[in-house]
Design a protein around this motif. Structure first.
Motif, PDB file in Angstrom:
ATOM      1  N   ASN A 280     -11.099  53.027   7.393  1.00 25.22           N
ATOM      2  CA  ASN A 280     -12.554  53.305   7.336  1.00 25.22           C
ATOM      3  C   ASN A 280     -12.715  53.752   5.736  1.00 25.22           C
ATOM      4  O   ASN A 280     -11.913  54.006   4.910  1.00 25.22           O
TER       5      ASN A 280
ATOM      6  N   LYS B 123     -22.000  59.656   8.305  1.00 22.66           N
ATOM      7  CA  LYS B 123     -21.490  58.589   9.063  1.00 22.66           C
ATOM      8  C   LYS B 123     -20.299  59.014   9.775  1.00 22.66           C
ATOM      9  O   LYS B 123     -19.340  59.553   9.097  1.00 22.66           O
TER      10      LYS B 123
ATOM     11  N   TYR C  99     -11.336  56.829  13.991  1.00 24.15           N
ATOM     12  CA  TYR C  99     -10.278  56.697  12.990  1.00 24.15           C
ATOM     13  C   TYR C  99      -9.662  55.228  13.197  1.00 24.15           C
ATOM     14  O   TYR C  99      -9.561  54.953  14.178  1.00 24.15           O
ATOM     15  N   THR C 100      -9.713  54.557  12.020  1.00 24.27           N
ATOM     16  CA  THR C 100      -8.963  53.151  12.155  1.00 24.27           C
ATOM     17  C   THR C 100      -7.745  52.940  11.061  1.00 24.27           C
ATOM     18  O   THR C 100      -7.291  51.948  10.897  1.00 24.27           O
TER      19      THR C 100
ATOM     20  N   GLU D  69     -14.218  60.981  10.029  1.00 30.50           N
ATOM     21  CA  GLU D  69     -13.573  60.310  11.152  1.00 30.50           C
ATOM     22  C   GLU D  69     -13.229  61.384  12.199  1.00 30.50           C
ATOM     23  O   GLU D  69     -13.138  62.446  12.211  1.00 30.50           O
TER      24      GLU D  69
ATOM     25  N   THR E 154     -16.710  59.224   4.667  1.00 34.84           N
ATOM     26  CA  THR E 154     -16.785  59.041   6.021  1.00 34.84           C
ATOM     27  C   THR E 154     -16.172  60.197   6.996  1.00 34.84           C
ATOM     28  O   THR E 154     -15.111  60.288   6.781  1.00 34.84           O
TER      29      THR E 154
ATOM     30  N   LEU F  24     -17.068  57.864  12.120  1.00 32.44           N
ATOM     31  CA  LEU F  24     -16.692  56.733  12.795  1.00 32.44           C
ATOM     32  C   LEU F  24     -15.136  56.915  13.396  1.00 32.44           C
ATOM     33  O   LEU F  24     -14.503  57.971  13.174  1.00 32.44           O
TER      34      LEU F  24
ATOM     35  N   SER G 183     -14.193  48.083   9.540  1.00 31.43           N
ATOM     36  CA  SER G 183     -14.620  48.561  10.774  1.00 31.43           C
ATOM     37  C   SER G 183     -15.652  48.096  11.158  1.00 31.43           C
ATOM     38  O   SER G 183     -16.526  47.448  10.328  1.00 31.43           O
TER      39      SER G 183
END
Length: 312
Positions: A76, A68, A72-73, A82, A80, A70, A305
């Motif tokens: 997360n 996975k 960057y938030t 990022e 994961t 994703l 997210s």
């Protein structure tokens, strides 16, 4: 697409024949976004290339296992990979500073006198268009073991045990950060401390709050700013959505927050009343794109997210 880019970067990294190794010192509490870098040579280019190649294989294996990738938030889930644009506001202070110090690194300091926080391998290559580029592999780790305050370490030389006084170096199986073509990919969140991301969270939060204040949809915005700037709340503003804030100027969308999240609106001002911390929290989740409809009970849930699901 992101996985293909990572895989392509790893292939490129394993083909690079010229690498530089740097130890990195920083103390963002005392000197935010300042670094001291040391260029440390290897006895042979082949030794350095072999170490990088092995770590590249492990990094790619971890990325595949995490399965996975994703954006960057700051929230997360674990396991994961990022990704983050290094030209973004989160890295606009730290990244140029680190590059400047890498380019002017010191190669005269004794390894025993360096207290590194991280290390970096910097590889130089030409892309398919003939452009000269750098690729960066980093980890938040001091690979140098000096034993200054430890029990003496003994080693075997010529089948004889002797005390070791020279530093030892241990890198680990993988680096944690790959930076290529202005994009950072990381298999954990250790890059946050290297690049002083927590400080950047606060700057971004303040900028977003100025935008929210200009929208004029919150009663007592000063009190809400104090709430939003405290604790872990600044992290949430990484995903602040100005389109949602713009919609909340309209009665239709105000009613959604009133009815679905039970956030009151002051009838005298027609602005959101966030004096209750619970309402301030739910409002923050809403404007930071952290609320979604539950698929099964039609309720509202908080999400770390979200991204559209592809059915093709």
């Amino acid at each position: 697409m992101s996985f293909n880019k990572i895989e392509s970067a790893i292939i490129t990294a394993k083909q690079i024949t010229h690498w530089d190794f740097h130890l990195i010192e920083y103390n963002h509490t005392k000197n935010p976004n300042e670094y001291v870098c040391y260029n440390i040579p290897f006895a042979s280019a082949q030794l350095l290339n072999d170490i990088v190649s092995s770590m590249c294989d492990t990094f790619l294996t971890i990325v595949k296992k995490q399965n996975k990738i994703l954006n960057y938030t700051a929230q997360n889930p674990k396991n994961t990979t990022e990704k983050l644009d290094i030209t973004s506001e989160l890295m606009q202070l730290s990244w140029p500073s680190l590059i400047e110090h890498i380019n002017n690194s010191d190669d005269s300091v004794d390894l025993k006198d360096i207290s590194a926080n991280a290390f970096a391998f910097v590889g130089n290559y030409e892309d398919t268009d003939g452009n000269n580029k750098n690729l960066y592999l980093l980890s938040r780790k001091n690979p140098v073991l000096t034993f200054k305050k430890r029990v003496p370490i003994l080693s075997a030389r010529n089948n004889t045990i002797t005390e070791t006084t020279e530093p030892l170096v241990q890198f680990g199986k993988s680096f944690s950060i790959l930076i290529v073509d202005n994009t950072l990919y990381s298999i954990n969140n250790n890059f946050e401390s290297i690049f002083n991301i927590e400080y950047s969270h606060k700057i971004v939060c303040q900028e977003r709050l100025q935008d929210l204040e200009a929208a004029d949809i919150v009663d007592d915005i000063s009190s809400y700013k104090l709430f939003a700037s405290s604790g872990q709340n600044p992290k949430k503003f990484i995903t602040y959505n100005p389109e949602i804030v713009e919609k909340l100027k309209e009665q239709e969308y105000k009613d959604i927050l009133k009815n679905r999240l039970h956030i009151p609106v002051n009838p005298a001002t027609d602005k959101f009343d966030l004096s209750d911390s619970k309402n301030a929290k739910n409002f923050t989740l809403a404007i930071c794109d952290k609320t979604k409809n539950n698929m099964f009970d039609n309720g509202v849930c908080e999400v770390p997210s979200s991204s559209p699901i592809s059915f093709t």
